[in-house]
Design an enzyme around this catalytic site. Structure first.
Site, short mmCIF file in Angstrom:
data_model
loop_
_atom_site.label_atom_id
_atom_site.label_comp_id
_atom_site.label_asym_id
_atom_site.label_seq_id
_atom_site.Cartn_x
_atom_site.Cartn_y
_atom_site.Cartn_z
N THR A 81 0.81 -1.22 0.00
CA THR A 81 0.00 0.00 0.00
C THR A 81 0.84 1.27 0.00
O THR A 81 0.62 2.18 -0.81
CB THR A 81 -0.95 0.00 1.21
OG1 THR A 81 -1.86 -1.09 1.07
CG2 THR A 81 -1.73 1.30 1.31
N LYS A 163 -6.59 4.98 6.02
CA LYS A 163 -5.21 4.64 6.39
C LYS A 163 -4.36 5.91 6.39
O LYS A 163 -4.41 6.70 5.44
CB LYS A 163 -4.61 3.65 5.39
CG LYS A 163 -5.29 2.30 5.36
CD LYS A 163 -4.59 1.39 4.36
CE LYS A 163 -5.25 0.04 4.27
NZ LYS A 163 -4.57 -0.86 3.29
N ASP A 164 -3.55 6.08 7.42
CA ASP A 164 -2.68 7.27 7.47
C ASP A 164 -1.80 7.36 6.23
O ASP A 164 -1.67 8.42 5.62
CB ASP A 164 -1.84 7.27 8.74
CG ASP A 164 -1.15 5.94 9.02
OD1 ASP A 164 -0.41 5.46 8.15
OD2 ASP A 164 -1.37 5.38 10.12
N ARG A 165 -1.23 6.22 5.82
CA ARG A 165 -0.31 6.25 4.67
C ARG A 165 -1.03 6.59 3.38
O ARG A 165 -0.43 7.14 2.45
CB ARG A 165 0.43 4.91 4.55
CG ARG A 165 -0.45 3.67 4.46
CD ARG A 165 0.40 2.41 4.61
NE ARG A 165 -0.37 1.17 4.49
CZ ARG A 165 -0.92 0.53 5.50
NH1 ARG A 165 -0.84 1.04 6.74
NH2 ARG A 165 -1.58 -0.61 5.33
N ASP A 306 -9.50 -2.82 0.52
CA ASP A 306 -8.34 -3.62 0.92
C ASP A 306 -8.66 -4.49 2.13
O ASP A 306 -8.35 -5.69 2.14
CB ASP A 306 -7.16 -2.70 1.23
CG ASP A 306 -5.88 -3.47 1.54
OD1 ASP A 306 -5.33 -4.10 0.61
OD2 ASP A 306 -5.44 -3.46 2.70
N HIS A 354 -2.20 -1.40 -5.64
CA HIS A 354 -1.79 -2.78 -5.94
C HIS A 354 -3.06 -3.59 -6.19
O HIS A 354 -4.18 -3.09 -6.00
CB HIS A 354 -1.01 -3.40 -4.77
CG HIS A 354 -1.73 -3.33 -3.46
ND1 HIS A 354 -2.82 -4.12 -3.15
CD2 HIS A 354 -1.55 -2.54 -2.37
CE1 HIS A 354 -3.26 -3.84 -1.94
NE2 HIS A 354 -2.51 -2.87 -1.45
N HIS A 494 -1.15 -9.63 -1.05
CA HIS A 494 -0.47 -9.09 -2.23
C HIS A 494 0.99 -8.87 -1.87
O HIS A 494 1.40 -9.09 -0.74
CB HIS A 494 -1.12 -7.79 -2.67
CG HIS A 494 -1.33 -6.82 -1.53
ND1 HIS A 494 -0.36 -5.93 -1.13
CD2 HIS A 494 -2.38 -6.65 -0.69
CE1 HIS A 494 -0.81 -5.25 -0.08
NE2 HIS A 494 -2.02 -5.66 0.20
#
Length: 553
Positions: A81, A163-165, A306, A354, A494
């Site tokens: 991710t 998600k923070d990222r 995800d 992804h 993944h």
């Protein structure tokens, strides 16, 4: 009119016309707003797998009005991710931008670092540590940074994701804000990297406590269950994971009944995508994005796809229902942009970070080779066994620090302290993994030029290797196999080079975009360069991509 005045009138008209043309051409045409929409774990084929069931205003509108790059590939391994979001927005690869995984080993110290971890900042909007994040570990600029630079920081840039990222990395270093979801409070939060307090509009949104609506945790199929023909039968327990306190993986799901403290359970529902897009709409409205004199940029990542994919796998009714609901959400979001920003006044692209593999039990049951490459401490091929073999030869425990990201990470301080031969150790480790029937290649990353592997795969391995953040040995499993534990695995994951992980959607629509499609090879790293060309700004400083010229008017 007397003829002697005619030349003066003509000259005056000419000057007025020339001035008008100069005035109209003085402003470089750009879209009012750019929106990046990244669907976490969206395989390319999901654009078409459920095509007949999509409405006309969501995915189909993007495809029919926009330009689809049908053969867009991720050009590196491992495929995770953080790497995907970073590469889409930097136009680069982990070797350059430094985001070598969702987390990685800092090779100089052995510290396992999370991709957006930053202990120098504090949480804003929560008392948890979930806000101690920033883009400081990203080594290169993003397209959003370059837009800021090009407009002398007068463009507004915001990133949003569960998600923070997914919110932080696309927004870049100089963003006005990035917001992500906090499981403890159910709030959208940020960090002191961006600001000391949440804006009033974020506080007001949080205070509505939409996440506490019990209906968000009760999931029934959008259409009659019998109509889900593109999926395995419901309750395929050999392939699908269950929610807490549920005895089966079948619909309907009462996720509320299995909740524990906090509000993290919303992540594993399709309703969190709706929640994310509602927050994105509020950001556009409250920050007046697309209303100023300069192009603004909103980077949104939809994370629930995800979480649900990991739990149930890509052949589940749950994933099919999630995409049918997401199609509706996207349709509503596009209609909102038409109304608030103006149809034809914004540019949007949809892509993914992804894809995902089929569940190995599902493939095996259909006579397709697949399985799990066991690497956990308790497995027969795990870390303990490897270190046990090395200990017998070298007399030292824990020569290998860890096995993750499909890489072998060595304990350099121990190796140096004991005066061990790292080259011989690597040979022993390579020999150990080459003996495993489910491993295709074992690559010494510092000597990859001499490895007898396909050039296309070699390039992907090189692009994913960051010497300071990656292990020294890369393991490539057989197609259909992925890193995990045990044999009766559910859901999916993944991280590999195979098309199911690397073939992603990429669709542009709106201002400056042609209608059409191409099947020529394009790259995830081409997105930032294409947007740079569209906006007439410099590419990110680590960019290796090329503009997809067919996309642009």
């Amino acid at each position: 009119m007397k003829l002697r005045y005619l030349p003066l009138v003509v000259f005056s008209f000419y000057c007025t016309s020339l001035f008008s043309q100069q005035k109209s051409s003085a402003v470089l045409p750009r879209p009012k707003l750019v929106v990046g929409l990244v669907v976490d774990q969206m395989r390319w084929d999901f654009l078409y797998r459920y095509y007949e069931r999509y409405g006309s205003r969501g995915f189909k509108r993007l495809l029919n009005e926009g330009f689809s790059c049908e053969n867009t590939q991720i050009g590196y391994v491992p495929t995770y991710t953080a790497c995907g979001h970073a590469s889409l927005y930097t136009g680069s690869v982990p070797s350059v931008n430094g985001i070598a995984g969702n987390d990685w080993i800092v090779q100089s110290s052995g510290y396992r670092l999370y991709c957006t971890e930053d202990t120098s900042v504090q949480s804003v909007g929560t008392t948890s540590r979930a806000g101690r994040m920033s883009p400081k570990n990203l080594l290169s600029s993003t397209i959003t940074d370059e837009l800021k630079l090009a407009t002398n920081f007068r463009s507004k840039v915001i990133g949003i994701a569960l998600k923070d990222r997914g919110g932080i990395l696309p927004a870049g270093h100089s963003a006005d804000a990035a917001y992500w979801y906090d499981d403890l409070t159910g709030n959208w939060i940020t960090s002191t990297y961006y600001r000391a307090n949440l804006p009033l509009w974020v506080e007001e949104f949080n205070n509505r406590r939409l996440v506490e609506n019990q209906e968000n945790y009760k999931w029934e199929t959008l259409y009659p269950l019998a109509t889900y023909k593109q999926s395995s039968p419901d309750n395929s327990s050999r392939y699908e994971g269950k929610y807490r306190n549920e005895t089966t993986a079948a619909f309907p799901h009462d996720i509320w009944a299995g909740r524990t403290a906090g509000w993290g359970a919303i992540r594993n529902t399709p309703f969190a995508n709706t929640y994310t897009l509602d927050f994105a709409k509020k950001a556009i409205e409250s920050e007046q994005m697309g209303k100023g004199d300069f192009t603004d940029f909103l980077a949104v990542s939809l994370s629930s796809t995800d979480y649900i994919g990991h739990q149930f796998g890509p052949n589940s009714v749950e994933v099919e229902d999630t995409y049918l609901r997401l199609d509706r959400d996207i349709a509503g979001f596009l209609s909102y942009l038409d109304k608030v920003v103006g149809k034809g006044e914004y540019t949007i692209f949809l892509s993914a970070d992804h894809g995902a593999a089929h569940n190995p039990n599902f493939l095996s049951d259909h006579k397709i080779p697949a399985g799990v490459w066991n690497t956990t401490n308790n497995s027969s091929r795990g870390l303990e066994e490897l270190n046990g073999i090395l200990s017998k030869k070298y007399g030292s425990d824990k020569v290998v620090r860890s096995l993750f990201n499909y890489q072998v990470h060595f304990n350099y301080p121990l190796i140096n302290e004991k005066g061990l031969d790292i080259n011989q150790i690597k040979k022993d480790v390579i020999s150990y993994y080459k003996s495993q029937v489910n491993v295709s290649y074992v690559v010494d990353l510092k000597n990859i030029g001499n490895e007898p592997i396909p050039e296309v795969l070699k390039a992907r391995i090189i692009h994913g290797y960051n010497e300071k953040r990656s292990g020294e040995i890369q393991i490539i499993t057989n197609p259909g196999y992925y890193q995990g534990s045990g044999t009766e695995v559910t859901g999916t994951t993944h991280g590999t080079w195979n098309p199911y992980d690397t073939h992603i959607p990429l669709v542009f629509m709106g201002w400056g975009i042609k209608q059409g499609k191409t099947n020529r090879l394009t790259s995830m790293s081409d997105v930032a360069s294409t947007l740079s060309a569209l906006l007439h700004i410099q590419e990110p400083n680590g960019n290796i991509g090329q503009p997809i010229i067919e996309v642009l008017k």
